[in-house]
Scaffold this motif. Structure first.
Motif, PDB file in Angstrom:
ATOM      1  N   GLN A   1      27.974  23.204  14.257  1.00 56.05           N
ATOM      2  CA  GLN A   1      27.851  24.653  14.382  1.00 56.05           C
ATOM      3  C   GLN A   1      28.611  25.360  13.267  1.00 56.05           C
ATOM      4  N   TYR A   2      29.769  24.842  12.930  1.00 53.56           N
ATOM      5  CA  TYR A   2      30.566  25.429  11.844  1.00 53.56           C
ATOM      6  C   TYR A   2      29.809  25.352  10.523  1.00 53.56           C
ATOM      7  N   GLN A   3      29.245  24.191  10.229  1.00 50.15           N
ATOM      8  CA  GLN A   3      28.517  24.020   8.975  1.00 50.15           C
ATOM      9  C   GLN A   3      27.277  24.904   8.926  1.00 50.15           C
ATOM     10  N   SER A   4      26.611  25.089  10.076  1.00 49.18           N
ATOM     11  CA  SER A   4      25.429  25.954  10.125  1.00 49.18           C
ATOM     12  C   SER A   4      25.798  27.400   9.847  1.00 49.18           C
ATOM     13  N   ASP A   5      26.861  27.874  10.468  1.00 53.47           N
ATOM     14  CA  ASP A   5      27.279  29.256  10.246  1.00 53.47           C
ATOM     15  C   ASP A   5      27.789  29.461   8.827  1.00 53.47           C
ATOM     16  N   HIS A   6      28.417  28.428   8.272  1.00 49.57           N
ATOM     17  CA  HIS A   6      28.882  28.516   6.886  1.00 49.57           C
ATOM     18  C   HIS A   6      27.698  28.628   5.923  1.00 49.57           C
ATOM     19  N   ALA A   7      26.660  27.838   6.150  1.00 51.35           N
ATOM     20  CA  ALA A   7      25.464  27.890   5.308  1.00 51.35           C
ATOM     21  C   ALA A   7      24.758  29.244   5.443  1.00 51.35           C
ATOM     22  N   ARG A   8      24.737  29.758   6.663  1.00 50.35           N
ATOM     23  CA  ARG A   8      24.121  31.061   6.899  1.00 50.35           C
ATOM     24  C   ARG A   8      24.847  32.159   6.133  1.00 50.35           C
ATOM     25  N   LEU A   9      26.165  32.093   6.133  1.00 46.07           N
ATOM     26  CA  LEU A   9      26.950  33.074   5.384  1.00 46.07           C
ATOM     27  C   LEU A   9      26.696  32.955   3.892  1.00 46.07           C
ATOM     28  N   GLN A  10      26.656  31.751   3.383  1.00 49.72           N
ATOM     29  CA  GLN A  10      26.407  31.531   1.958  1.00 49.72           C
ATOM     30  C   GLN A  10      25.036  32.045   1.556  1.00 49.72           C
ATOM     31  N   ALA A  11      24.043  31.848   2.427  1.00 46.63           N
ATOM     32  CA  ALA A  11      22.686  32.321   2.115  1.00 46.63           C
ATOM     33  C   ALA A  11      22.645  33.848   2.045  1.00 46.63           C
ATOM     34  N   ALA A  12      23.327  34.503   2.987  1.00 51.71           N
ATOM     35  CA  ALA A  12      23.355  35.962   2.987  1.00 51.71           C
ATOM     36  C   ALA A  12      24.056  36.494   1.738  1.00 51.71           C
ATOM     37  N   ARG A  13      25.117  35.840   1.334  1.00 56.24           N
ATOM     38  CA  ARG A  13      25.835  36.269   0.135  1.00 56.24           C
ATOM     39  C   ARG A  13      25.005  36.035  -1.127  1.00 56.24           C
ATOM     40  N   ARG A  14      24.276  34.930  -1.166  1.00 51.97           N
ATOM     41  CA  ARG A  14      23.403  34.678  -2.320  1.00 51.97           C
ATOM     42  C   ARG A  14      22.311  35.734  -2.398  1.00 51.97           C
ATOM     43  N   LEU A  15      21.756  36.119  -1.238  1.00 52.36           N
ATOM     44  CA  LEU A  15      20.715  37.144  -1.229  1.00 52.36           C
ATOM     45  C   LEU A  15      21.275  38.478  -1.724  1.00 52.36           C
ATOM     46  N   MET A  16      22.476  38.826  -1.323  1.00 52.18           N
ATOM     47  CA  MET A  16      23.115  40.043  -1.810  1.00 52.18           C
ATOM     48  C   MET A  16      23.259  40.003  -3.325  1.00 52.18           C
ATOM     49  N   GLN A  17      23.677  38.851  -3.832  1.00 52.90           N
ATOM     50  CA  GLN A  17      23.859  38.725  -5.275  1.00 52.90           C
ATOM     51  C   GLN A  17      22.530  38.829  -6.019  1.00 52.90           C
ATOM     52  N   GLU A  18      21.493  38.224  -5.459  1.00 53.04           N
ATOM     53  CA  GLU A  18      20.172  38.278  -6.098  1.00 53.04           C
ATOM     54  C   GLU A  18      19.635  39.710  -6.130  1.00 53.04           C
ATOM     55  N   ILE A  19      19.821  40.436  -5.027  1.00 56.91           N
ATOM     56  CA  ILE A  19      19.359  41.830  -4.988  1.00 56.91           C
ATOM     57  C   ILE A  19      20.139  42.670  -5.983  1.00 56.91           C
TER      58      ILE A  19
END
Length: 349
Positions: A143-161
């Motif tokens: 669960q920790y690794q899943s939430d960590h990946a989810r956070l990283q994906a959201a941050r990458r999307l912010m950076q891409e935008i």
């Protein structure tokens, strides 16, 4: 591109000009009906029109409808005219909405990650004391690794935008739209101000200390509003392939998609001269001239060798001076009289 001029001392621009009257053909021929009062023509030794003078009596001047005015000194600053377009900020707003959604997702993922980390750390302690099974610890780690990946994906999307916005709008506008509640961006949203893309003529660049210029619709310099610099723009204009900059200005009479004119100082130098009304200009041999009136009542044709057009007047800083009295109505009549003697009489062989 020819520099334009704007007045920097409005008080001296006001010229008391007599009401201009059109001289009819009958008036043009009026002098010929008074043979005893024919105009006196004086030319230089070589007949140069530059020094030709015409002498008319007071009666002839009244019959011809001649009106004169005394030139007043005015001060102008040379300007360069550029072109611009009022930009629709809808694409920037759409990027902002996407960025805010990604930021919200990142906040949720961050909170979930913090909770998953606490749960994992707690189970690790219990597992070392043989209180919980390894399977429970593995689930907490997953669960920790899943939430960590989810956070990283959201941050990458912010950076891409953000990168997408920077490519289209530049760093400054991206920060205005994305980072906090910008008062300027709120003014864009409520339409109290507009975003303008200004394209300078080829070969020109904005001076480092130039932070504003003036913009207006339909080349109306007298109705121009000040526009303030935001930043250089990453893309050029489709029509004018010069350097481009983003400015913001009051939205008065401006709508998205409108083409506008812009004026910026060509230099810090100011020029002093006189403002000549167009009605005073006569054309001869492809050149513009005016008639100056002397104290003795003679009228001398004077060439205008250089001028700048602005505000309905011709700004002239050579050949004429403040205090000169020029003909502002009836100059064409003087030109006709000047060359009347060059036309052979019908009775001459």
């Amino acid at each position: 591109m020819k520099p334009l001029l704007r007045p920097i001392v409005p008080a001296v621009l006001i010229l008391t000009i007599s009401t201009f009257q059109a001289v009819s053909n009958d008036d043009d021929d009026a002098l010929s009906k008074h043979p005893s009062q024919s105009a006196a023509i004086q030319k230089s030794e070589h007949g140069s029109p530059r020094t030709t003078t015409v002498r008319l009596t007071e009666e002839q001047q009244n019959v011809g409808g001649l009106v004169t005015d005394i030139l007043t000194a005015v001060t102008f600053q040379p300007e360069i005219m550029a072109y611009g377009k009022v930009i629709d900020i809808q694409p920037l707003l759409a990027l902002q909405v996407r960025y805010q959604a990604a930021a919200t997702e990142a906040e949720i993922a961050s909170a979930a990650l913090a909770l998953a980390q606490k749960n994992r750390d707690r189970l690790m302690i219990l597992h070392r004391e043989n209180i919980v099974a390894s399977r429970d610890l593995a689930q907490a780690e997953a669960q920790y690794q899943s939430d960590h990946a989810r956070l990283q994906a959201a941050r990458r999307l912010m950076q891409e935008i953000r990168h997408e916005a920077q490519q289209a709008w530049g760093d400054s506008l991206t920060r205005i739209a994305f980072d906090g509640e910008s008062p300027l961006f709120q003014e864009f949203l409520n339409r109290s101000r507009v975003l303008i893309l200004i394209a300078l003529p080829s070969g020109h660049t904005l001076p480092p200390n130039q932070r504003s210029l003036f913009v207006a619709r339909e080349s109306d310099r007298s109705a121009a509003h000040q526009a303030d610099l935001i930043s250089p723009a990453p893309k050029t204009d489709d029509l004018v392939q010069g350097e481009t900059y983003f400015f913001h200005a009051p939205s008065d009479r401006l709508r998205a998609g409108m083409r506008v004119n812009a004026w910026l100082p060509a230099s810090s130098e100011t020029l002093t001269g006189v403002a000549v009304p167009p009605s005073a200009i006569v054309w001869h041999s492809g050149k513009p001239w005016v008639y100056r009136r002397s104290e003795d009542g003679t009228f001398t044709r004077t060439e205008i060798t250089a001028h700048h057009e602005y505000g309905g007047f011709w700004f002239v800083d050579r050949g004429l001076a403040a205090g000169d009295e020029i003909v502002v109505t009836g100059a064409q009549l003087l030109l006709s009289e000047e060359f009347r003697t060059d036309i052979p009489d019908e009775d001459d062989d």
